[in-house]
Motif scaffolding. Structure first.
Motif, PDB file in Angstrom:
ATOM      1  N   ARG A   1      -2.569 -30.845 -19.156  1.00 13.48           N
ATOM      2  CA  ARG A   1      -4.007 -31.064 -19.323  1.00 13.48           C
ATOM      3  C   ARG A   1      -4.748 -30.617 -18.057  1.00 13.48           C
ATOM      4  O   ARG A   1      -5.824 -30.012 -18.138  1.00 13.48           O
ATOM      5  CB  ARG A   1      -4.294 -32.538 -19.597  1.00 13.48           C
ATOM      6  N   VAL A   2      -4.171 -30.924 -16.904  1.00 18.90           N
ATOM      7  CA  VAL A   2      -4.765 -30.513 -15.640  1.00 18.90           C
ATOM      8  C   VAL A   2      -4.833 -28.995 -15.547  1.00 18.90           C
ATOM      9  O   VAL A   2      -5.843 -28.421 -15.093  1.00 18.90           O
ATOM     10  CB  VAL A   2      -3.964 -31.106 -14.452  1.00 18.90           C
ATOM     11  N   GLU A   3      -3.785 -28.325 -15.991  1.00 21.21           N
ATOM     12  CA  GLU A   3      -3.775 -26.859 -15.942  1.00 21.21           C
ATOM     13  C   GLU A   3      -4.894 -26.266 -16.797  1.00 21.21           C
ATOM     14  O   GLU A   3      -5.470 -25.229 -16.455  1.00 21.21           O
ATOM     15  CB  GLU A   3      -2.413 -26.328 -16.384  1.00 21.21           C
ATOM     16  N   LEU A   4      -5.193 -26.910 -17.936  1.00 19.92           N
ATOM     17  CA  LEU A   4      -6.315 -26.442 -18.757  1.00 19.92           C
ATOM     18  C   LEU A   4      -7.606 -26.490 -17.964  1.00 19.92           C
ATOM     19  O   LEU A   4      -8.431 -25.566 -18.030  1.00 19.92           O
ATOM     20  CB  LEU A   4      -6.435 -27.276 -20.031  1.00 19.92           C
ATOM     21  N   MET A   5      -7.810 -27.555 -17.192  1.00 18.72           N
ATOM     22  CA  MET A   5      -9.040 -27.667 -16.409  1.00 18.72           C
ATOM     23  C   MET A   5      -9.151 -26.536 -15.387  1.00 18.72           C
ATOM     24  O   MET A   5     -10.242 -26.002 -15.148  1.00 18.72           O
ATOM     25  CB  MET A   5      -9.107 -29.033 -15.704  1.00 18.72           C
TER      26      MET A   5
ATOM     27  N   ASP B   1     -17.197 -28.483  -9.713  1.00 20.09           N
ATOM     28  CA  ASP B   1     -16.845 -29.598  -8.830  1.00 20.09           C
ATOM     29  C   ASP B   1     -16.185 -30.726  -9.622  1.00 20.09           C
ATOM     30  O   ASP B   1     -15.154 -31.276  -9.209  1.00 20.09           O
ATOM     31  CB  ASP B   1     -18.109 -30.105  -8.127  1.00 20.09           C
ATOM     32  N   SER B   2     -16.741 -31.069 -10.781  1.00 27.07           N
ATOM     33  CA  SER B   2     -16.159 -32.132 -11.603  1.00 27.07           C
ATOM     34  C   SER B   2     -14.781 -31.741 -12.130  1.00 27.07           C
ATOM     35  O   SER B   2     -13.852 -32.556 -12.133  1.00 27.07           O
ATOM     36  CB  SER B   2     -17.088 -32.460 -12.780  1.00 27.07           C
ATOM     37  N   LEU B   3     -14.643 -30.511 -12.585  1.00 22.31           N
ATOM     38  CA  LEU B   3     -13.345 -30.054 -13.087  1.00 22.31           C
ATOM     39  C   LEU B   3     -12.268 -30.164 -12.015  1.00 22.31           C
ATOM     40  O   LEU B   3     -11.173 -30.698 -12.265  1.00 22.31           O
ATOM     41  CB  LEU B   3     -13.460 -28.605 -13.566  1.00 22.31           C
ATOM     42  N   ALA B   4     -12.564 -29.685 -10.816  1.00 20.82           N
ATOM     43  CA  ALA B   4     -11.583 -29.728  -9.739  1.00 20.82           C
ATOM     44  C   ALA B   4     -11.303 -31.164  -9.300  1.00 20.82           C
ATOM     45  O   ALA B   4     -10.154 -31.541  -9.020  1.00 20.82           O
ATOM     46  CB  ALA B   4     -12.074 -28.896  -8.554  1.00 20.82           C
TER      47      ALA B   4
ATOM     48  N   PRO C   1     -18.564 -35.314 -19.321  1.00 21.44           N
ATOM     49  CA  PRO C   1     -17.798 -36.308 -20.078  1.00 21.44           C
ATOM     50  C   PRO C   1     -16.635 -35.702 -20.848  1.00 21.44           C
ATOM     51  O   PRO C   1     -15.609 -36.360 -21.061  1.00 21.44           O
ATOM     52  CB  PRO C   1     -18.836 -36.926 -21.022  1.00 21.44           C
ATOM     53  N   THR C   2     -16.777 -34.436 -21.249  1.00 18.84           N
ATOM     54  CA  THR C   2     -15.694 -33.762 -21.967  1.00 18.84           C
ATOM     55  C   THR C   2     -14.460 -33.629 -21.084  1.00 18.84           C
ATOM     56  O   THR C   2     -13.322 -33.865 -21.532  1.00 18.84           O
ATOM     57  CB  THR C   2     -16.164 -32.382 -22.453  1.00 18.84           C
ATOM     58  N   ILE C   3     -14.662 -33.258 -19.832  1.00 19.55           N
ATOM     59  CA  ILE C   3     -13.553 -33.141 -18.878  1.00 19.55           C
ATOM     60  C   ILE C   3     -12.776 -34.449 -18.807  1.00 19.55           C
ATOM     61  O   ILE C   3     -11.541 -34.475 -18.917  1.00 19.55           O
ATOM     62  CB  ILE C   3     -14.100 -32.782 -17.480  1.00 19.55           C
TER      63      ILE C   3
END
Length: 507
Positions: A59-63, A102-105, A158-160
């Motif tokens: 899941r992290v890799e998708l981000m 920033d939120s994704l990371a 919120p999706t992240i």
């Protein structure tokens, strides 16, 4: 014609959208039918069942793939947002692109720690018998219903968090900015997200209500108080967990020892950023009379320097929605009729074709005026003279809103005391409201400004069910109840808690 119109042909609805920057038509969209929404929820449940089995590492890799897609497509994303909102390119970059990455990371780095199984130490006699672990289980399908003022970031943030927690997501963006919301679905697909994991449905308020009728497993809503109350009522009928991030009427307190140059600049950007259209914008300013004249003079000076244009690097963009422009005009007119005085602006910009309201400075305001009590959501700097910091605090708390606030002083102890005393969900000292952009911090309002928290560890975990698992080799209790078992319990009570010293150890 408003910024958007919805025509109903009986068998389908069509949304036609104009740009607030120049009023040209920028899109026609088919609205989701009730059957479309039912189908989306069914697909979302199937996608979530598979996604919940995917490791957190994947899941992290998708981000990280999504970050790459956004960076590669940043100009396209900004162009879509600017076309739908009329916001300046600098704010499209800072609020939508920069904040999203920033939120994704941020959550990609911390989700593995914050969502992993957590050991909890037991206390008292149970510490000899049992162990506790808390596991964070996905809720299922998350409905994200978003507004028009930050149409991309408020859809993707919120999706992240929901996806990292193992959920699927259906986004229902505002009718004012449907394409900006649709970008989130497009971007996740471009990053090779599983089909139907992130979906967007386009439509009016009825579409949002129909989405909740399909009983998602959580609802995240950002928008008005009126709509928030309707969603709360609808969710309560099916006991659906929900969070509400609603309106604000943020107060700024300027103390006599404040850095007036800095405070004046903070007042201008805090009131006018995003053309004043953000939930924790500065909408009321209380200035201690010792520094009032100097503060007003500097605010006027800074405001007159602002550039409002539909092209290039403008400071103040358009008002995104024609109905919001009507509210801004009504609030200013009401204030003037009741004795307020306009020093700068105070009207639509006559040189621009779109929905532009001039950055405005208004003084001699009070709490009998809408502009000091109701959410204006425009580039209006409303300044009130007060005798003391205590009076400023009393007036700041005299509101049914409670989202954010800010205090300006060079005495940090004083600043902390005033901040703690403000009846708000968050507060800044010597800066505009920043808490939504600080991912470490939970964000949420009190009073009529919301319910629940988003962002931070608390926000991420709210997209999961915290399930405690109590572990032991044998049962701690059993029948029969006897005189001996009763005496044993009384003895344990005395041993563990009868002595004040031991009570502090075992408690």
């Amino acid at each position: 014609m408003g910024i958007f119109t919805i025509s109903d042909q009986g068998y389908k609805k069509t949304l036609t959208l104009q740009s607030p920057a120049d009023l040209r038509v920028v899109g026609n969209y088919d609205c989701a039918s009730h059957e479309d929404i039912k189908s989306a929820v069914t697909k979302s449940r199937m996608a979530q069942q598979a996604w919940s089995k995917i490791s957190l590492e994947n899941r992290v890799e998708l981000m990280h793939r999504v970050i790459d897609v956004i960076i590669e497509n940043q100009d396209h994303i900004m162009n879509v947002v600017m076309e739908e909102t009329g916001k300046p390119i600098q704010e499209a970059m800072s609020m939508e692109i920069f904040s999203a990455i920033d939120s994704l990371a941020f959550y990609a780095k911390r989700a593995p720690k914050w969502l992993r199984d957590e050991k909890r130490s037991m206390h008292g006699p149970m510490s000899f018998l049992k162990k506790t672990k808390v596991t964070y289980k996905p809720r299922g399908v998350v409905a994200v219903i978003t507004p028009w003022n930050g149409p991309f970031i408020l859809s993707i943030n919120p999706t992240i968090q929901a996806l990292l927690a193992g959920n699927s997501v259906i986004i229902k963006p505002s009718e004012v900015t449907p394409r900006s919301g649709k970008l989130v679905e497009d971007i996740f697909l471009m990053a090779d997200a599983p089909q139907d994991l992130v979906q967007v449905i386009i439509g009016d308020g009825l579409a949002g209500a129909q989405l909740i009728d399909e009983v998602p497993d959580k609802v995240s809503f950002t928008g008005s108080i009126a709509t928030g109350k309707k969603i709360a009522k609808q969710c309560s009928e099916n006991l659906i967990p929900f969070s509400l991030e609603l309106g604000g009427k943020d107060a700024m307190i300027v103390c006599s020892d404040a850095d007036i140059d800095d405070a004046a600049k903070g007042a201008v950007i805090g009131s006018c950023m995003n053309a004043g259209q953000y939930c924790c914008g500065t909408e009321r300013i209380y200035v201690v009379e010792d520094v009032y004249d100097e503060f007003v003079e500097k605010v006027v000076h800074e405001t007159k320097k602002l550039n409002q244009s539909s092209e290039g690097f403008s400071d103040i963009g358009a008002t995104f929605w024609d109905k919001q422009l009507d509210i801004i005009e009504d609030h200013v007119e009401d204030a003037v009729q009741k004795g307020a005085h306009i020093l700068v602006g105070g009207k639509r910009n006559p040189t621009l074709k779109g929905l532009y309201y001039e950055p405005t400075v208004i003084i001699n305001v009070n709490h009998q005026m809408k502009i000091m009590t109701d959410e204006t959501f425009g580039p209006v700097i409303s300044i009130m003279r007060v005798k003391s910091e205590n009076e400023a605090l009393r007036l700041a708390n005299d509101s049914y809103y409670g989202l954010n606030g800010n205090v300006w002083t060079q005495n940090m102890n004083k600043g902390m005391n005033l901040a703690k005393a403000m009846e708000t969900g968050a507060c800044s000292i010597n800066d505009m409201a920043m808490s939504y952009g600080v991912n470490e911090a939970p964000f949420g309002g009190i009073k009529q400004s919301g319910l629940g928290s988003v962002n931070g560890k608390e926000g991420l975990r709210s997209y999961a069910h915290a399930m405690p698992i109590i572990i032991g080799k044998k049962s701690a209790s059993s029948y029969p109840y006897t005189e001996k078992s009763f005496k044993d319990m009384k003895g344990a009570l005395k041993f563990f808690w009868g002595n004040k010293f031991l009570r502090r150890i075992w408690g």
